[in-house]
Design a protein around this motif. Structure first.
Motif, PDB file in Angstrom:
ATOM      1  N   ILE A  67      43.187  31.178  42.594  1.00  0.00           N
ATOM      2  CA  ILE A  67      42.338  32.288  43.003  1.00  0.00           C
ATOM      3  C   ILE A  67      43.174  33.543  42.796  1.00  0.00           C
ATOM      4  O   ILE A  67      44.367  33.570  43.091  1.00  0.00           O
ATOM      5  CB  ILE A  67      41.862  32.163  44.466  1.00  0.00           C
ATOM      6  CG1 ILE A  67      43.044  31.937  45.434  1.00  0.00           C
ATOM      7  CG2 ILE A  67      40.834  31.046  44.588  1.00  0.00           C
ATOM      8  CD1 ILE A  67      42.650  31.977  46.907  1.00  0.00           C
ATOM      9  N   THR A  68      42.552  34.588  42.254  1.00  0.00           N
ATOM     10  CA  THR A  68      43.320  35.736  41.759  1.00  0.00           C
ATOM     11  C   THR A  68      42.676  37.056  42.148  1.00  0.00           C
ATOM     12  O   THR A  68      41.455  37.213  42.055  1.00  0.00           O
ATOM     13  CB  THR A  68      43.428  35.675  40.217  1.00  0.00           C
ATOM     14  OG1 THR A  68      44.038  34.429  39.843  1.00  0.00           O
ATOM     15  CG2 THR A  68      44.258  36.817  39.678  1.00  0.00           C
ATOM     16  N   ALA A  69      43.516  37.989  42.546  1.00  0.00           N
ATOM     17  CA  ALA A  69      43.105  39.381  42.704  1.00  0.00           C
ATOM     18  C   ALA A  69      43.647  40.135  41.484  1.00  0.00           C
ATOM     19  O   ALA A  69      44.859  40.385  41.402  1.00  0.00           O
ATOM     20  CB  ALA A  69      43.674  39.976  43.986  1.00  0.00           C
ATOM     21  N   PRO A  70      42.816  40.483  40.514  1.00  0.00           N
ATOM     22  CA  PRO A  70      43.313  41.172  39.319  1.00  0.00           C
ATOM     23  C   PRO A  70      43.859  42.546  39.668  1.00  0.00           C
ATOM     24  O   PRO A  70      43.362  43.217  40.581  1.00  0.00           O
ATOM     25  CB  PRO A  70      42.076  41.272  38.427  1.00  0.00           C
ATOM     26  CG  PRO A  70      40.921  41.190  39.367  1.00  0.00           C
ATOM     27  CD  PRO A  70      41.356  40.304  40.492  1.00  0.00           C
ATOM     28  N   VAL A  71      44.906  42.951  38.951  1.00  0.00           N
ATOM     29  CA  VAL A  71      45.534  44.245  39.233  1.00  0.00           C
ATOM     30  C   VAL A  71      45.258  45.229  38.109  1.00  0.00           C
ATOM     31  O   VAL A  71      45.008  44.851  36.960  1.00  0.00           O
ATOM     32  CB  VAL A  71      47.054  44.097  39.455  1.00  0.00           C
ATOM     33  CG1 VAL A  71      47.325  43.202  40.653  1.00  0.00           C
ATOM     34  CG2 VAL A  71      47.743  43.546  38.213  1.00  0.00           C
ATOM     35  N   GLN A  72      45.298  46.495  38.471  1.00  0.00           N
ATOM     36  CA  GLN A  72      45.104  47.554  37.491  1.00  0.00           C
ATOM     37  C   GLN A  72      46.314  47.651  36.572  1.00  0.00           C
ATOM     38  O   GLN A  72      47.421  47.239  36.923  1.00  0.00           O
ATOM     39  CB  GLN A  72      44.872  48.883  38.206  1.00  0.00           C
ATOM     40  CG  GLN A  72      43.640  48.908  39.095  1.00  0.00           C
ATOM     41  CD  GLN A  72      43.424  50.241  39.770  1.00  0.00           C
ATOM     42  OE1 GLN A  72      43.809  51.294  39.228  1.00  0.00           O
ATOM     43  NE2 GLN A  72      42.809  50.238  40.940  1.00  0.00           N
ATOM     44  N   LYS A  92      36.395  39.441  44.342  1.00  0.00           N
ATOM     45  CA  LYS A  92      36.257  38.849  45.671  1.00  0.00           C
ATOM     46  C   LYS A  92      35.123  37.825  45.680  1.00  0.00           C
ATOM     47  O   LYS A  92      35.260  36.717  46.227  1.00  0.00           O
ATOM     48  CB  LYS A  92      36.007  39.939  46.707  1.00  0.00           C
ATOM     49  CG  LYS A  92      37.107  40.997  46.754  1.00  0.00           C
ATOM     50  CD  LYS A  92      36.734  42.169  47.649  1.00  0.00           C
ATOM     51  CE  LYS A  92      37.776  43.277  47.589  1.00  0.00           C
ATOM     52  NZ  LYS A  92      37.413  44.448  48.420  1.00  0.00           N
ATOM     53  N   MET A  93      33.996  38.189  45.045  1.00  0.00           N
ATOM     54  CA  MET A  93      32.872  37.257  44.952  1.00  0.00           C
ATOM     55  C   MET A  93      33.244  36.041  44.107  1.00  0.00           C
ATOM     56  O   MET A  93      32.814  34.918  44.391  1.00  0.00           O
ATOM     57  CB  MET A  93      31.658  37.969  44.354  1.00  0.00           C
ATOM     58  CG  MET A  93      31.109  39.107  45.217  1.00  0.00           C
ATOM     59  SD  MET A  93      30.623  38.591  46.889  1.00  0.00           S
ATOM     60  CE  MET A  93      32.027  39.167  47.865  1.00  0.00           C
ATOM     61  N   GLN A  94      34.058  36.263  43.074  1.00  0.00           N
ATOM     62  CA  GLN A  94      34.511  35.156  42.238  1.00  0.00           C
ATOM     63  C   GLN A  94      35.322  34.156  43.049  1.00  0.00           C
ATOM     64  O   GLN A  94      35.148  32.936  42.921  1.00  0.00           O
ATOM     65  CB  GLN A  94      35.347  35.687  41.068  1.00  0.00           C
ATOM     66  CG  GLN A  94      36.082  34.636  40.252  1.00  0.00           C
ATOM     67  CD  GLN A  94      35.153  33.696  39.515  1.00  0.00           C
ATOM     68  OE1 GLN A  94      33.970  33.991  39.324  1.00  0.00           O
ATOM     69  NE2 GLN A  94      35.675  32.547  39.097  1.00  0.00           N
TER      70      GLN A  94
END
Length: 248
Positions: A67-72, A92-94
């Motif tokens: 599970i990942t929070a993509p970064v800018q 977040k929904m992903q």
């Protein structure tokens, strides 16, 4: 949104200083539970493909997935405190969709989903602040005291830092700590004799990670706290966090 922690303990006897990881594994929370004060350490280089913006959970069937929070986009040499997650609700929904398969087998799916929705309600973009906020939310769910601050907010005056293990030493001294507690992986480059000569005891926290029922044939070890919470009550998780040994 994460509000700045204002109160340092009267005596910060034991401190932990860790980079702020994304929903980390049990051992990370054991450090929090068994120390008096926690510093989210964010003045160093952000490591891509590390644990700062991702962690592992079960995937449907067998095995695990991230599970990942993509970064800018950021400079390769960007510091943790300079990195921001991507705006919006899509990632977040992903993550919530990736966890939907737990509903069929995890007894605490509803509770953990509600916890994550509370986490994801934060509009914070700083990955340092966001991950620290997630740590706080999990600790509150587990009823674990979490006395903390973010290094870049502390404005500490440190002594000279001439080696990687001296960041923790100087920070511990600046906080008035008598003991610095680290994860066992730090044994390779931390030097107890250096700490002792400067008036700080160095300890390592080893946690025994016992298997728990994931309601499938093969146990996947060392997953995110999210997986642990899916299958265990807060009381059971706290008991796991006490299955530790503190040693020099």
């Amino acid at each position: 949104m994460l509000s700045k922690q204002q109160t340092l303990p009267v005596v910060a006897e034991k401190v932990a200083i860790m980079q702020p990881y994304f929903f980390p594994y049990l051992g990370y929370f054991a450090l929090i539970k068994h120390t008096d004060f926690f510093v989210s350490f964010d003045p160093v280089q952000y490591i891509r493909k590390g644990w700062m913006n991702r962690n592992r959970v079960l995937k449907p069937g067998e095995g695990w997935q991230y599970i990942t929070a993509p970064v800018q986009a950021a400079d390769r040499d960007a510091l943790i405190k300079e990195v921001q997650v991507v705006e919006g609700e899509a990632w977040k929904m992903q993550i919530l969709r990736q966890l939907e398969h737990y509903k069929k087998r995890a007894p605490y799916y509803a509770e953990v989903t509600a916890l994550l929705e509370s986490c994801f309600a934060s509009p914070e973009l700083s990955i340092s602040r966001l991950n620290t906020f997630y740590l706080l939310q999990v600790c509150q769910y587990l009823a674990i005291p979490f006395s903390y601050d973010i290094f870049s907010d502390l404005n500490l005056t440190l002594g000279p830092v001439a080696a990687p293990d001296e960041w923790a030493l100087r920070t511990s001294q600046a906080l008035g700590a008598t003991t610095y507690v680290n994860a066992p992986g730090g044994r390779e480059f931390f030097h107890p004799e250096k700490y002792a000569s400067e008036g700080v005891s160095l300890q390592f926290l080893d946690i025994t990670l016992e298997p728990y029922s994931q309601r499938r044939p093969t146990f996947e070890a060392g997953l995110s706290i999210v997986d642990v919470l899916m299958f265990n009550t807060p009381e059971q998780v706290c008991a796991m966090l006490d299955n530790v040994v503190l040693a020099g």
